[in-house]
Design an enzyme around this catalytic site. Structure first.
Site, short mmCIF file in Angstrom:
data_model
loop_
_atom_site.label_atom_id
_atom_site.label_comp_id
_atom_site.label_asym_id
_atom_site.label_seq_id
_atom_site.Cartn_x
_atom_site.Cartn_y
_atom_site.Cartn_z
N ARG A 52 -4.89 1.64 8.02
CA ARG A 52 -5.70 1.70 6.80
C ARG A 52 -6.13 0.30 6.39
NH1 ARG A 52 -2.97 1.55 0.83
NH2 ARG A 52 -1.18 0.34 1.48
N PRO B 65 4.32 4.16 -0.93
CA PRO B 65 3.29 5.07 -0.42
C PRO B 65 2.20 4.36 0.39
CG PRO B 65 3.06 4.78 -2.78
CD PRO B 65 4.37 4.17 -2.40
N ASN B 66 1.77 5.06 1.41
CA ASN B 66 0.65 4.67 2.29
C ASN B 66 1.02 3.55 3.27
OD1 ASN B 66 -1.32 6.52 1.14
ND2 ASN B 66 -1.18 5.23 -0.69
N ALA C 78 1.44 1.21 -4.32
CA ALA C 78 0.78 1.45 -5.61
C ALA C 78 1.76 1.76 -6.74
CB ALA C 78 -0.24 2.58 -5.47
N ASN D 113 8.45 -3.39 -1.04
CA ASN D 113 7.01 -3.32 -1.25
C ASN D 113 6.74 -1.91 -1.77
OD1 ASN D 113 4.28 -3.13 -1.27
ND2 ASN D 113 3.97 -3.91 0.81
N GLU E 294 10.35 -8.79 -4.29
CA GLU E 294 9.15 -7.94 -4.27
C GLU E 294 8.14 -8.56 -3.30
OE1 GLU E 294 7.43 -7.72 -8.18
OE2 GLU E 294 5.59 -6.73 -7.46
N TYR F 195 -4.94 -5.38 5.04
CA TYR F 195 -3.51 -5.33 5.36
C TYR F 195 -3.16 -5.77 6.78
CZ TYR F 195 -3.40 -2.69 0.99
OH TYR F 195 -3.52 -2.31 -0.32
N HIS G 277 4.24 -8.15 -1.48
CA HIS G 277 2.92 -7.53 -1.30
C HIS G 277 2.22 -8.24 -0.15
CE1 HIS G 277 3.52 -5.17 -4.80
NE2 HIS G 277 3.92 -6.26 -5.44
N ARG H 10 -7.51 -9.13 -6.19
CA ARG H 10 -8.09 -7.79 -6.05
C ARG H 10 -8.35 -7.18 -7.44
NH1 ARG H 10 -4.55 -4.59 -1.87
NH2 ARG H 10 -6.37 -3.21 -1.96
C1 DQA Z 1 0.36 -3.55 -1.71
C2 DQA Z 1 -0.62 -3.81 -2.84
C3 DQA Z 1 -0.75 -2.58 -3.72
O1 DQA Z 1 -1.67 -2.83 -4.79
C4 DQA Z 1 -1.28 -1.42 -2.91
O2 DQA Z 1 -1.34 -0.25 -3.70
C5 DQA Z 1 -0.48 -1.19 -1.67
C6 DQA Z 1 -0.01 -2.33 -0.90
C7 DQA Z 1 0.41 -4.74 -0.72
O3 DQA Z 1 1.33 -4.77 0.08
O4 DQA Z 1 -0.48 -5.61 -0.72
O5 DQA Z 1 -0.30 -0.05 -1.24
O6 DQA Z 1 1.65 -3.40 -2.25
#
Ligand code: DQA
Length: 145
Positions: free
Chosen positions: A19, A11-12, A78, A75, A99, A24, A101, A108
């Site tokens: 964003r 998501p996102n 959240a 990835n 995985e 990011y 990020h 964080r």
């Molecule tokens: C994320 C880190 C997560 O905590 C966050 O919710 C994201 C992006 C990252 O790529 O740093 O949406 O996975």
């Protein structure tokens, strides 16, 4: 062994580049997809690059990958910190799971420090920006027999 790799985004991440660019970066998900495709060609991997804001859709893609792919770069956004269901789906996948990020989640909020996905991941790439996806692909290519 298949040379198919799924690159899954949660998501996102469709808003990447727009964003919180201070966290990011400015690259968009389309940029990341293009770079992963180019690297896949170089490494002899067929890359299927996907994003969804829906947990169930990500689970369905992991089930699809079970049949088709030798690796998953994921990835989960959240869902990393909440989803036993994605962990269960990955536990049913036999190939390599990396995985990724983009941000350094450990620098964080404390709720980002725990990952359900890490209980399954063969490798974890954190805080390397969008380059993390390419590192994940390189790892999967290096592990292929
Ligand atoms: C994320 C880190 C997560 O905590 C966050 O919710 C994201 C992006 C990252 O790529 O740093 O949406 O996975």
């Amino acid at each position: 062994m298949s040379n198919f790799v799924y690159v899954l985004n949660g998501p996102n991440l469709n808003l990447l580049g727009k964003r919180q660019p201070e966290i990011y970066g400015h690259e968009t998900l389309a940029d990341v997809e293009r770079d992963c495709g180019a690297l896949g060609d170089e490494l002899g991997l067929r890359v299927r690059f996907l994003q969804s804001n829906w947990e169930g859709q990500i689970i369905d893609w992991i089930h699809e990958a079970r049949e088709e792919a030798s690796g998953i770069v994921i990835n989960p956004g959240a869902f990393t910190h909440t989803s036993v269901a994605i962990l269960d789906a990955l536990n049913a996948f036999e190939g390599t799971v990396i995985e990724v990020h983009i941000s350094n989640v450990h620098r964080r909020e404390s709720f980002r420090h725990h990952s359900y996905i890490s209980l399954r991941a063969d490798g974890i790439i954190v805080g390397c920006g969008t380059l993390g996806y390419q590192l994940g692909l390189r790892r999967i290519a290096a592990m292929a027999p």
